[in-house]
Each structure stands twice: as C-alpha cells, then as structure tokens.
Scaffold this motif. Structure first.
Motif, short mmCIF file in Angstrom:
data_model
loop_
_atom_site.label_atom_id
_atom_site.label_comp_id
_atom_site.label_asym_id
_atom_site.label_seq_id
_atom_site.Cartn_x
_atom_site.Cartn_y
_atom_site.Cartn_z
N GLY A 217 -55.54 -46.13 -14.74
CA GLY A 217 -56.89 -45.87 -14.24
C GLY A 217 -56.96 -45.92 -12.74
N GLY A 218 -58.13 -45.57 -12.20
CA GLY A 218 -58.32 -45.55 -10.75
C GLY A 218 -58.39 -46.93 -10.15
N VAL A 219 -57.97 -47.04 -8.89
CA VAL A 219 -58.00 -48.32 -8.17
C VAL A 219 -58.93 -48.17 -6.97
N TYR A 220 -59.82 -49.15 -6.80
CA TYR A 220 -60.86 -49.07 -5.78
C TYR A 220 -60.77 -50.22 -4.78
N LEU A 221 -61.08 -49.90 -3.55
CA LEU A 221 -61.29 -50.92 -2.53
C LEU A 221 -62.66 -51.54 -2.79
N ALA A 222 -62.72 -52.86 -2.86
CA ALA A 222 -63.96 -53.52 -3.26
C ALA A 222 -64.10 -54.85 -2.53
N LYS A 223 -65.26 -55.46 -2.72
CA LYS A 223 -65.50 -56.79 -2.18
C LYS A 223 -66.43 -57.53 -3.12
N GLY A 224 -66.12 -58.79 -3.36
CA GLY A 224 -66.95 -59.60 -4.24
C GLY A 224 -66.38 -60.99 -4.38
N ALA A 225 -67.10 -61.83 -5.10
CA ALA A 225 -66.68 -63.21 -5.33
C ALA A 225 -65.94 -63.28 -6.66
N PRO A 226 -64.63 -63.55 -6.66
CA PRO A 226 -63.88 -63.58 -7.92
C PRO A 226 -64.38 -64.63 -8.90
N GLY A 227 -64.80 -65.78 -8.39
CA GLY A 227 -65.29 -66.85 -9.25
C GLY A 227 -66.74 -67.16 -8.96
#
Length: 287
Positions: free
Chosen positions: A31-41
């Motif tokens: 599948g596609g891979v995206y540059l992202a930002k967020g809180a893993p936990g």
C-alpha cells in the motif's frame, strides 16, 4: 534527480488513525506510504511519521493480523537502535488499516544506487556495519525483518536506517535463527547491490535453485563477508553482531554520513529532508 515527496492527490486520505497526512513518500506492494504527523500514544507528543495505508485484502487472515500486531508491539517495546525506525503502532481491523513508524528523513538505497552508481568500499562497510547492527537489535528483541531489500534501507544525514520492519506479510514473525539467517542473506544481496549496482542473482533479489552469487564489480576485500552472508546453508551464515565487527570494526556507521557517503548521495538526502520539513512545518501550522 530522484523523485521526492509528492503532494497528496484528491483520492488520498487526509487522516489515518491519529496521524494527519501531508504528502506521499512512495508506493509498495502492501500500500501507499504517507508523510504524516501525530501522537503515536494517547497523551503523547506529536511526531513525524511514515504511515502506510495497508491494502485490506492483504489482511483477511485473522492470525496474520494478530501476528503483525504482536511483531509491531515487540519492536516498539524492545528495539532501541539508531539503525531501526521506531515502530509507532498499527490498526489492522478497521475499514482503512494502517501501520506507522517514525519518519526517517532519508532516501532509499536502491534509488540512490540506480541514480548515482555504486558506493566505494569504505561506504559499503559503514552501511553494512549499521544494517548488521540493526538486524542484531531486531534479533535481540526476538524478531526479524523478514523482507529486507534495498528499498527498505534509507540513507540519512546520520547514517543508514532500516524501515518497514513490521510488514513481512508472508513471514511468521519468528525470532528463530531461520528468520535471522534469512535477514543476513538478504543483507548480503543489499550490500552486493550497493557495492556493484547489480543484484548478485541474475537481476533478482532471490536466487534460483543452485544459483551461485555473481559478485562482479564488488571490491575484492568485500567478497569474504558477502559470500558468508550468501551461504546456501542458513546455519553457516554469520551472526549480525560478528558481521558488524568484520565490516565496520571502527564504528564508522555511527558517524555523520558526510564523513563516508559521496556528495551526490548527501545532496539528495538533504533535499528530501528540506522538503519534509517544509511540508510538515507549513501545513502543520495552518490549522
């Protein structure tokens, strides 16, 4: 010039789990891979991430989903290596399944070799030392990569980093010696590619039955460690820790890449890192 981070298309998602998406890093079999930002936990700080939108048809097997969750959790909890991307987690039961790991601001080894040719011996030794240490860290955690290829090796300003370590969809996820030995064999093919810009098995990452590796173009001093990695008998292949010592006893891989990578490689790495910072920085403040 190597293709960098692409803009999101109208058909691409804007959010996967806790991660807001900013650009397209690439496309793979899963599948596609995206540059992202967020809180893993929950309650954690936001971090840059590489989030893969996994094709749902690959995850129909409940046991496979459970195995991938265990592997991702094991890597997140037990692997602490500068040569392995941090695992952030996964959601495999939803309508839009995903896996996430730390974003690594680097360029795939396979793309760099295709664009600029093979690395000199010193660079291959540093690369191999770092990747062997990555495999040792995974092995110590009781797991293996399971699908190591040149596209799974990112070269960054701080050295090599192994990514996509939780997505061996056809692997048992076992940390047994067979998994480790398979990773060492795959590392041998990756290093042969880095040293010669050629696959050692007739253009394929995997050999045909009874096919001997062709190391044409590989510096003579690297033949012994690479042939050891590519040994037909899994039990005869070196342990990653001993391989790291034989390739990179002085620990060159731990030093900045500007000390051991060619300038064209460094230019591409810097260009990608700048693009990622601009995308996350500008759009991350636009809310």
């Amino acid at each position: 010039m190597i293709e960098g981070i692409a803009r999101l298309r109208e058909t691409d998602p804007r959010q996967l789990g806790p991660f807001r998406l900013f650009g397209i890093l690439g496309h793979g079999d899963a599948g596609g891979v995206y540059l992202a930002k967020g809180a893993p936990g929950r309650g954690g700080r936001k971090r840059a991430a590489a989030v893969r939108a996994v094709r749902p048809e690959l995850l129909r097997d409940r046991q496979l989903r459970a195995r991938l969750r265990r592997r991702t959790a094991r890597i997140a909890e037990a692997v602490d290596s500068p040569f392995v991307a941090d695992a952030f987690g996964c959601e495999l039961d939803s309508e839009h399944p995903w896996t996430a790991e730390a974003f690594v601001p680097g360029v795939p080894l396979s793309a760099l070799v295709a664009a600029y040719g093979p690395l000199p011996e010193m660079s291959v030794r540093a690369l191999g030392g770092g990747l062997a240490r990555a495999l040792a860290a995974l092995d110590a955690a009781g797991t293996a990569h399971g699908r190591l290829r040149g596209s799974d090796v990112l070269l960054t300003a701080t050295g090599p980093c192994l990514v996509d370590h939780g997505l061996a969809l056809d692997s048992s996820g076992s940390g047994a010696s067979a998994g480790r030995a398979g990773d060492v064999f795959a590392l041998g093919t990756v290093l042969a590619l880095a040293a010669s810009a050629r696959h050692p098995f007739a253009g394929s990452p995997l050999p045909a039955a009874d096919e001997a590796p062709d190391l044409s173009g590989v510096p003579d001093a690297l033949w012994v460690p690479l042939l050891a990695c590519l040994h037909k008998t899994p039990e005869s292949r070196p342990h990653p820790e001993s391989l790291a010592r034989s390739l990179d006893l002085s620990g060159t891989a731990t030093r900045p890449a500007r000390e051991w990578l060619p300038d064209p490689y460094l230019h591409e790495i810097g260009r990608l890192a700048d693009t990622a910072r601009a995308l996350i920085g500008r759009r991350g403040r636009s809310r």
